[in-house]
Design an enzyme around this catalytic site. Structure first.
Site, PDB file in Angstrom:
ATOM      1  N   HIS A 351      -3.549  -2.811  -1.182  1.00 19.57           N
ATOM      2  CA  HIS A 351      -2.709  -1.698  -1.170  1.00 19.57           C
ATOM      3  C   HIS A 351      -3.397  -0.863  -0.168  1.00 19.57           C
ATOM      4  O   HIS A 351      -4.400  -0.989   0.294  1.00 19.57           O
ATOM      5  CB  HIS A 351      -2.578  -1.072  -2.502  1.00 19.57           C
ATOM      6  CG  HIS A 351      -3.927  -0.372  -3.008  1.00 19.57           C
ATOM      7  ND1 HIS A 351      -3.993   1.015  -2.892  1.00 19.57           N
ATOM      8  CD2 HIS A 351      -4.772  -0.587  -3.485  1.00 19.57           C
ATOM      9  CE1 HIS A 351      -5.180   1.493  -3.428  1.00 19.57           C
ATOM     10  NE2 HIS A 351      -5.516   0.486  -3.924  1.00 19.57           N
ATOM     11  N   GLU A 398      -0.148   2.066  -5.137  1.00 16.10           N
ATOM     12  CA  GLU A 398      -0.894   1.438  -6.298  1.00 16.10           C
ATOM     13  C   GLU A 398      -1.458   2.386  -6.998  1.00 16.10           C
ATOM     14  O   GLU A 398      -1.892   2.098  -8.535  1.00 16.10           O
ATOM     15  CB  GLU A 398      -1.757   0.423  -5.506  1.00 16.10           C
ATOM     16  CG  GLU A 398      -2.468  -0.492  -6.603  1.00 16.10           C
ATOM     17  CD  GLU A 398      -3.841   0.047  -6.922  1.00 16.10           C
ATOM     18  OE1 GLU A 398      -4.454  -0.700  -7.859  1.00 16.10           O
ATOM     19  OE2 GLU A 398      -4.293   1.209  -6.563  1.00 16.10           O
TER      20      GLU A 398
END
Length: 710
Positions: A351, A398
């Site tokens: 991420h 995330e």
């Protein structure tokens, strides 16, 4: 040329092609793999440049800065001749509007009671090169925290775990109506808040105790790696996965959404206000608490005051107001199409979004991902082409709850469930020394093989595997039951084999404004050789999975791991009339199926006549690989875990009271915990039912490996 001559020429051409493909290719796949991890292709200067570029500004999900970071990742993928695009979603995110925190120390004369108002600010140090952009760091907060204002006596609850509240009850401490003070480090912060609510608290404060994050010699960043006294660990307190308003389906524009009232009823969002605070502010509150002395393992470091549990007499007033918005997030997807099996995917994911600058979390992983993209381009220029498709994914949001990866998996669920070979994750790829890996067990042997090929960044005379093993006989490989990173949707929702790799463990400035390029350059990886090594291991795993004719899975490792976990259950259910025989029987069947498929693989490899080569390349290998790929899916159940239906995997999922906690047989574990609390015949019957559910799932995996109808 006659028709017969034309036919013969065509057959000779096909035969020659097969010969060179199977026997005579001078540039074998493995020579490319060796080149991939060589110093000829690796570049620590390029990795450092990527990290510096990505961390110039704070880039929280939904911000302009994070959109710019997405554009940078896309530009690197594109420059590497990787077919790339952005997959955008409209998701529910929260940001802080206002927050205040004060402490009143009662005195005999109420009018004289001193009130301390906390600044709730992380301090900029002298010479901080990021001082000019520090104002872009969001005020310290908990994402998805409940808005509200509460006032109550302070109670110290250690790490805020279920067992900590049990200890307080034994001490006769009543938490009801209080504002609890917990320290980070034991469990996921969202579970700290939920546990406080279940205990009757009206608010929760979570601080970074010097004992865990601050060092012992009064030196801290920028002079040492430790968290400064004003440092605050921010983060989400949402205990679900994906956009909380679209549970189970993708957050596309104009989609169906739950209201926040509906989300709260689903117990996904916290029901009491909370704030993260610094070590300095936490210690101030600790000094205001009297009552019984806390246990020795609840105390701070040697310079800390004596910790007592309360309640009070210090009274805390906590006020928080948050804003819920529908924001655009962007996953960046790059695809290198396979030449022989383009419909089989090997996915690498990391991420991009960060609470602040994100040098460790997550952009050490992003920099490594970009390094892999650049190395793969260099391989392609030398003639390499992957057998299977490689997909590079850079996720968004995330930090809020694995949102970007989860929305993508939910949107592409059916395609992914039928085509993904494995998912390989790296989040905080580098935070210090020492290699660590977690995986679903069929990847254990591949992890060992890959690390045996890559040089240890700390000692060039040995491999990563040598340092990983140390003085033991084999390395410690963790499992992927926790909800801490983007493997969650792949493993726990659709049942994809997966691994997660990184150097270093927990680091003191986690989720604070001090997680920046300077910290990485001084303490995390001064020469960026650990980044190089992380990219080498991560990329080599992908190459093996993409290029090996037979998928490098070994389900004997899985059977061994399940046997070990099942043995650990015996003490938990002893004397309760619970039979684990169905579970042990199914694990034995899995072991036999794993042995059988290994023998079948060897038999195909040993066959070398032209007919078997044709079958091996077009039918037998493909069919056997599909069984290896799909066996992990069999560990999932369409109904999911009881009370947590999104989690479909019956072997690996987060602990009910700790999202970071990795549990084997989570459904059985949840049922045992409930039965111990209720101690009724019905509750223990539920435990037996969960044992049967897992046993059936394991047997289904065996049937998939066998590949024969009953």
């Amino acid at each position: 040329m006659s028709h017969t001559q034309t036919t013969i020429a065509a057959l000779l051409a096909i035969a020659t092609s097969f010969y060179f493909h199977f026997f005579s290719d001078p540039h074998t796949k493995y020579s490319y793999h060796s080149l991939f991890i060589s110093t000829a292709l690796s570049d620590n200067v390029s990795i450092a440049h990527h990290l510096h570029t990505l961390t110039r500004r704070p880039h929280v999900a939904g911000s302009e800065a994070n959109a710019e970071a997405a554009a940078y990742v896309l530009s690197v993928f594109t420059s590497c001749d990787i077919q790339s695009h952005m997959a955008s979603y409209q998701v529910s995110l929260t940001y802080p509007v206002s927050r205040t925190l004060s402490l009143t120390r009662p005195s005999p004369t109420p009018a004289d009671s001193p009130i301390i108002t906390f600044p709730l600010r992380q301090e900029i140090y002298d010479g901080d090169p990021y001082a000019d952009v520090a104002s872009q760091v969001l005020p310290t907060f908990h994402a998805y925290a409940k808005s509200g204002s509460v006032t109550g006596p302070a109670v110290y609850v250690n790490y805020g775990r279920v067992e900590d509240y049990a200890t307080l009850r034994e001490m006769g401490v009543n938490v009801s109506g209080s504002v609890v003070l917990a320290r980070y480090g034991g469990i996921f912060r969202g579970d700290i808040v939920n546990n406080a609510n279940e205990a009757g608290a009206i608010g929760a404060l979570i601080y970074t105790d010097r004992k865990d994050y601050g060092g012992s010699d009064a030196k801290w960043f920028p002079y040492d790696k430790w968290m400064p006294p004003s440092g605050v660990q921010v983060g989400t307190v949402y205990v679900g996965t994906g956009d909380p308003t679209t549970p189970g389906w993708a957050s596309s524009e104009g989609c169906e959404r739950l209201s926040y009232e509906e989300v709260e009823k689903a117990a996904a969002l916290p029901l009491i206000p909370s704030l993260p605070i610094s070590a300095a502010d936490g210690e101030t509150i600790i000094r205001s608490i009297d009552g019984k002395q806390a246990n020795e393992d609840w105390q701070g470091d040697e310079d800390a005051p004596l910790y007592r549990v309360g309640p009070g007499p210090g009274v805390v007033n906590l006020t928080y107001t948050g804003e819920n918005v529908i924001a655009t997030i962007q996953n960046v997807i790059g695809v290198i199409t396979g030449t022989e099996e383009p419909d089989r995917f090997v996915i690498l994911g990391n991420h991009r979004d960060a609470w602040t600058f994100g040098a460790v979390d997550p952009n050490s992983g992003t920099a490594a991902l970009l390094e892999i993209a650049e190395r793969l381009q260099k391989l392609q220029k030398r003639g390499w082409k992957p057998r299977r498709t490689i997909v590079l994914c850079n996720w968004d949001a995330e930090e809020y709850g694995l949102i970007g990866s989860t929305e993508w998996v939910e949107e592409n669920r059916e395609i992914l469930a039928s085509r993904v070979v494995a998912y390989l994750n790296a989040d905080c790829a580098v935070s210090g020394t020492g290699f660590h890996a977690s995986a679903t067990p069929q990847l254990d042997e591949l992890l060992k093989q890959a690390t045996q090929q890559v040089q240890d960044p700390e000692n060039s005379s040995q491999t990563i595997y040598d340092s990983w093993v140390g003085s033991s006989n084999s390395p410690v490989i963790g499992r992927l039951g926790g909800g801490g990173s983007d493997y969650g949707a792949f493993v726990q929702h659709i049942g994809v084999p997966a691994a997660d790799v990184h150097f270093g463990g927990g680091y003191p400035v986690y989720h604070s404004m001090y997680d920046d390029f300077i910290w990485m350059e001084k303490f995390g990886d001064p020469m960026f050789q650990r980044h190089v090594a992380a990219a080498s291991v991560w990329g080599l795993l992908a190459l093996r999975l993409a290029d090996d004719e037979f998928l490098p899975f070994n389900y004997l490792s899985y059977a061994y791991e399940l046997q070990k976990c099942a043995k650990e259950l015996e003490d938990e259910v002893s004397g309760k009339g619970i039979s684990l025989a169905p579970l042990f029987k199914s694990i034995q069947e899995l072991s036999e199926a794993a042995t059988k498929i290994e023998n079948q693989k060897k038999a195909i490899k040993d066959a070398r006549d032209w007919v078997s080569i044709w079958n091996r390349g077009h039918f037998k290998v493909r069919e056997l690989n599909d069984r290896l790929m799909m066996a992990e899916r069999a560990f999932t159940d369409r109904d999911g875990l009881f009370g947590r239906p999104w989690y479909k995997h019956l072997i690996y999922a987060p602990s009910k009271h700790n999202d970071y906690g990795s549990k084997s047989f989570p459904g059985i574990d949840d049922a045992i915990e409930e039965a111990k609390n209720l101690n009724t015949a019905e509750s223990w019957h539920t435990v037996q039912h969960e044992v049967w559910r897992v046993s059936r799932a394991v047997r289904h995996a065996s049937l998939v490996l066998n590949g024969v109808l009953t």
